[in-house]
Write a protein that holds these residues in place. Sequence first.
Motif, PDB file in Angstrom:
ATOM      1  N   GLN A 271      46.484  34.896  47.662  1.00  0.00           N
ATOM      2  CA  GLN A 271      45.639  33.937  48.377  1.00  0.00           C
ATOM      3  C   GLN A 271      44.167  34.343  48.289  1.00  0.00           C
ATOM      4  O   GLN A 271      43.284  33.489  48.082  1.00  0.00           O
ATOM      5  N   SER A 272      43.892  35.639  48.405  1.00  0.00           N
ATOM      6  CA  SER A 272      42.504  36.106  48.288  1.00  0.00           C
ATOM      7  C   SER A 272      41.960  35.855  46.881  1.00  0.00           C
ATOM      8  O   SER A 272      40.783  35.476  46.712  1.00  0.00           O
ATOM      9  N   THR A 273      42.810  36.079  45.879  1.00  0.00           N
ATOM     10  CA  THR A 273      42.391  35.823  44.488  1.00  0.00           C
ATOM     11  C   THR A 273      42.134  34.342  44.259  1.00  0.00           C
ATOM     12  O   THR A 273      41.148  33.952  43.613  1.00  0.00           O
ATOM     13  N   LEU A 274      43.026  33.512  44.819  1.00  0.00           N
ATOM     14  CA  LEU A 274      42.836  32.058  44.678  1.00  0.00           C
ATOM     15  C   LEU A 274      41.559  31.615  45.382  1.00  0.00           C
ATOM     16  O   LEU A 274      40.833  30.732  44.885  1.00  0.00           O
ATOM     17  N   ASN A 275      41.260  32.228  46.540  1.00  0.00           N
ATOM     18  CA  ASN A 275      40.010  31.912  47.248  1.00  0.00           C
ATOM     19  C   ASN A 275      38.794  32.278  46.388  1.00  0.00           C
ATOM     20  O   ASN A 275      37.804  31.536  46.343  1.00  0.00           O
ATOM     21  N   THR A 297      42.249  27.697  34.356  1.00  0.00           N
ATOM     22  CA  THR A 297      43.619  28.070  33.966  1.00  0.00           C
ATOM     23  C   THR A 297      44.164  29.146  34.892  1.00  0.00           C
ATOM     24  O   THR A 297      45.337  29.132  35.289  1.00  0.00           O
ATOM     25  N   MET A 298      43.283  30.095  35.244  1.00  0.00           N
ATOM     26  CA  MET A 298      43.706  31.157  36.175  1.00  0.00           C
ATOM     27  C   MET A 298      44.122  30.566  37.536  1.00  0.00           C
ATOM     28  O   MET A 298      45.099  31.005  38.148  1.00  0.00           O
ATOM     29  N   GLN A 299      43.373  29.572  38.007  1.00  0.00           N
ATOM     30  CA  GLN A 299      43.693  28.936  39.288  1.00  0.00           C
ATOM     31  C   GLN A 299      45.114  28.366  39.261  1.00  0.00           C
ATOM     32  O   GLN A 299      45.893  28.534  40.200  1.00  0.00           O
ATOM     33  N   THR A 300      45.421  27.683  38.164  1.00  0.00           N
ATOM     34  CA  THR A 300      46.749  27.072  38.042  1.00  0.00           C
ATOM     35  C   THR A 300      47.845  28.138  38.066  1.00  0.00           C
ATOM     36  O   THR A 300      48.879  28.000  38.740  1.00  0.00           O
ATOM     37  N   SER A 301      47.626  29.222  37.348  1.00  0.00           N
ATOM     38  CA  SER A 301      48.624  30.295  37.285  1.00  0.00           C
ATOM     39  C   SER A 301      48.818  30.947  38.652  1.00  0.00           C
ATOM     40  O   SER A 301      49.950  31.186  39.097  1.00  0.00           O
ATOM     41  N   VAL A 302      47.713  31.255  39.339  1.00  0.00           N
ATOM     42  CA  VAL A 302      47.805  31.926  40.647  1.00  0.00           C
ATOM     43  C   VAL A 302      48.500  31.032  41.663  1.00  0.00           C
ATOM     44  O   VAL A 302      49.269  31.506  42.513  1.00  0.00           O
ATOM     45  N   ARG A 303      48.215  29.719  41.604  1.00  0.00           N
ATOM     46  CA  ARG A 303      48.913  28.805  42.517  1.00  0.00           C
ATOM     47  C   ARG A 303      50.430  28.875  42.290  1.00  0.00           C
ATOM     48  O   ARG A 303      51.214  28.842  43.243  1.00  0.00           O
ATOM     49  N   GLY A 304      50.823  28.934  41.044  1.00  0.00           N
ATOM     50  CA  GLY A 304      52.249  29.041  40.746  1.00  0.00           C
ATOM     51  C   GLY A 304      52.845  30.342  41.273  1.00  0.00           C
ATOM     52  O   GLY A 304      53.955  30.360  41.829  1.00  0.00           O
ATOM     53  N   TYR A 305      52.102  31.435  41.057  1.00  0.00           N
ATOM     54  CA  TYR A 305      52.572  32.713  41.592  1.00  0.00           C
ATOM     55  C   TYR A 305      52.731  32.662  43.118  1.00  0.00           C
ATOM     56  O   TYR A 305      53.716  33.159  43.683  1.00  0.00           O
TER      57      TYR A 305
END
Length: 607
Positions: A271-275, A297-305
Motif C-alpha cells: 500500500q505504501s508503494t502504491l501510494n 505499469t508498476m501501479q498495475t502490478s502492485v495493485r494485483g499484488y
Amino acid sequence: MSFITRVFASAKKFALAHKIWSAAIVIVLLGGGWYAYGKMTSTTGETRYVLGTVATGTVVANVSASGQVSTSDKVDLSAKASGEVVWVGVKEGDTVRAGQALASLDATDAKQSLEQAEAAYAEDQLQFQQAQAQAPIDYQNAQQAVTDAQSDLTSTYNDTFNTLSTTYLDLPNIMTGLQNTLDGYDLSPSKSQWNIDVMTNLFNNLPAGTAYTTIQSFSTSASGDYATARSKYDASVVDYKAISRYSSGSALESQLSEAVDTTTAVAQSLQSTLNLLGEVVELGKEYNVPVPSQVSTMQTSVRGYLSTVNGDLSSLLAQQKSIDSGKKAITTAQQNLTLLNVGNNSSGSNPISLQVSQNNLTKEAQNIENLKEALADYTVVAPFGGTVSAVNATVGTNASGALVSLITDQEIATLSLNEVDAAKVKAGDKATLTFDAIDGLTLTGTVASVDTVGTVSQGVVSYDITLTFDTQDSRVKPGMTVNASIITDAHQDVLTVPSSAVKTVNGSSFVQIFTPPLANTGGTQGVVSETPPTMAPVTVGLTGDTTVEITSGLSAGEQIVVSTRTSNTTSASATARTSTTGTAGTATFRASGNAGFGGGGTVLRGL
C-alpha cells in the motif's frame, strides 16, 4: 583433690552443720522439679475429638406438654378451617363412631387447589419419565458431540496448513515484484539508480517545501515499510519450512499467527508503494514533470499484488476464527457432557437437570399432602366414639366456635401448649402419656382437638389441646397430672447425625470431619489429632430430641466429629446444637482462614 570433690565435701559439711536449711533447700528443688515435669507432661486443655459416623435411621420430632386428666367426659369439636357450613350429619343424641364425619364446610377453593396441584404433579411426572428415558440418549449424543468437535478441529488444522501453503506460495512472487518495483533499475537508463531514487529525484529541481518534500515523505514510508515486511517475511519463511501437515495444533497456530503478522506487513508495504507511485504520477501532472511510462505499469502490478495479499490475509484471519470456534465447540461439548454425568460413573442416566426435577416432584408430592390435610380441615370428624350432646352448626352460616359436642366413655386429658408448639400439633397426632402419681405407667393417646383461639395470660399466648387415651387404666383418676410427648413428624430411612455434631453459624449449618478419616477413633474418650478437622456445610432436615436429619452434604458411613473434649471440661458441642452469630460452642468461626473448634482449629470444606 579435684574441684568437684572439694565442692561435694563443702556441701556435705554445710548440710551437717545446717540441717534445717538443707532440708528446706532439698524440698524446694524437688518441688520445682516436680512442677516443671508436670508442666511439660500435662494434658490439661488438650483437645480430644469424639468421633461417630453418619447413620441411616428415623428422626422423630416431638412436642412435650403437661396437663390434667379431665374431670369432664365432654369434648367440644370445632372446625380447623373457616367458611360456610354446607352439611350437618348428626343431631343431638346420635351415637357416633371414631372417624365419622359430623359436619363440613364449603371447601370449593381447597378442592380446586388440590386438583390443580395433582394435575400439575401428574404432568410433571410424565415429563420426568420422558426426561429419564431421554437422559442416556442425550448423554450418548453429548459424547458424540465431543468426538465430532474434536474431529472438526482436526479438519480445521488441516485446512490451516492448506491456507498457509497458499499464502507462502503467493508471497515469494509478491516480495520479488515489490523489491523490483522499489529497488529495480527499470527507470534508470544507466542502471545506476534504484527506481525509488529515480522517482524521488524527478522532483529535486523544484523549490524546497513543495513537491520534492512531499515525494521524499512518500519515499521514506515506502522504503521503511518494505524493510519491515522483508524482515518478517524472511523469518516466517524459515519457520514455515519447519512445519508439516502432521505438525501439532499449537505449532500450526503459532505459524498461522506469524503468517498473519507477515502478510499484514507485506500488505502495508504494497500500500505504501502504491501510494508512492500514485503520488509520482499526480505530481508529474501538477508540475509538468515527465514521468516514465513504466510507472503506470508498476501501479498495475502492485495493485494485483495487493489484491492477492489481501485475499490471503482474509483467509488467514478466517482460519484463526475457525480454530477459536473449534476449540470453543470442544469446551462447550465437554461441559455439556459433564453436566449430563455428574456423579454417575459415565452412565449419564441421572444428570443434574433430572435430579432437580426429582427434587421438584418430591416438593410437589409434599405440597399435595399438605393440601389434602388442609382439605380435611373443612370436615369435622369424631376423634372417638361417643354420643352427640349438642349440635351448634347450622347450614348456611359461617362456622364459629364449637360446632358439635361429644360425650365419651374414654378418659380425656387437657393440656396447654405455647403458640410455637401448638402450630406443630394437629388432630390425629399420636402421643405417649406418663403420670406423676403412677410410676412406670405409660399409655398411648391421640390428639382429639386443638383450640383455634388461644388464651392470653400475662402477655403469653397458649392453646388448649384435648387428648384421648387409646387404652384405659383403672389407676388413672380425674385431676391427675399427665405428661404427654406428642409426635408431630417422623422421617424414616434418612441420614442422621447426633444433634451435638451440627453447628449453626450465621444461619449456615456445618459438621466437622477429618479428611482423610482418622484410623484411630479413640472411643468415647475421643482422639487427639495434630491436623484440625474441616467444616463440611450441610443442609438440615427434621430435628429430633437427640438426632438431626441431614438432607445434603454428607453420605452414610462418613466419619464425623460428634463432640470435642478437654482433659477437665467438655465443650458445648457435646450437649446441644448451637446457633450463634460468631461462635459455635467453644469454636470460633471465621469465614476465611481457619476456625478453631475446641482449640483445635478447623478448615472450611466446600465454601
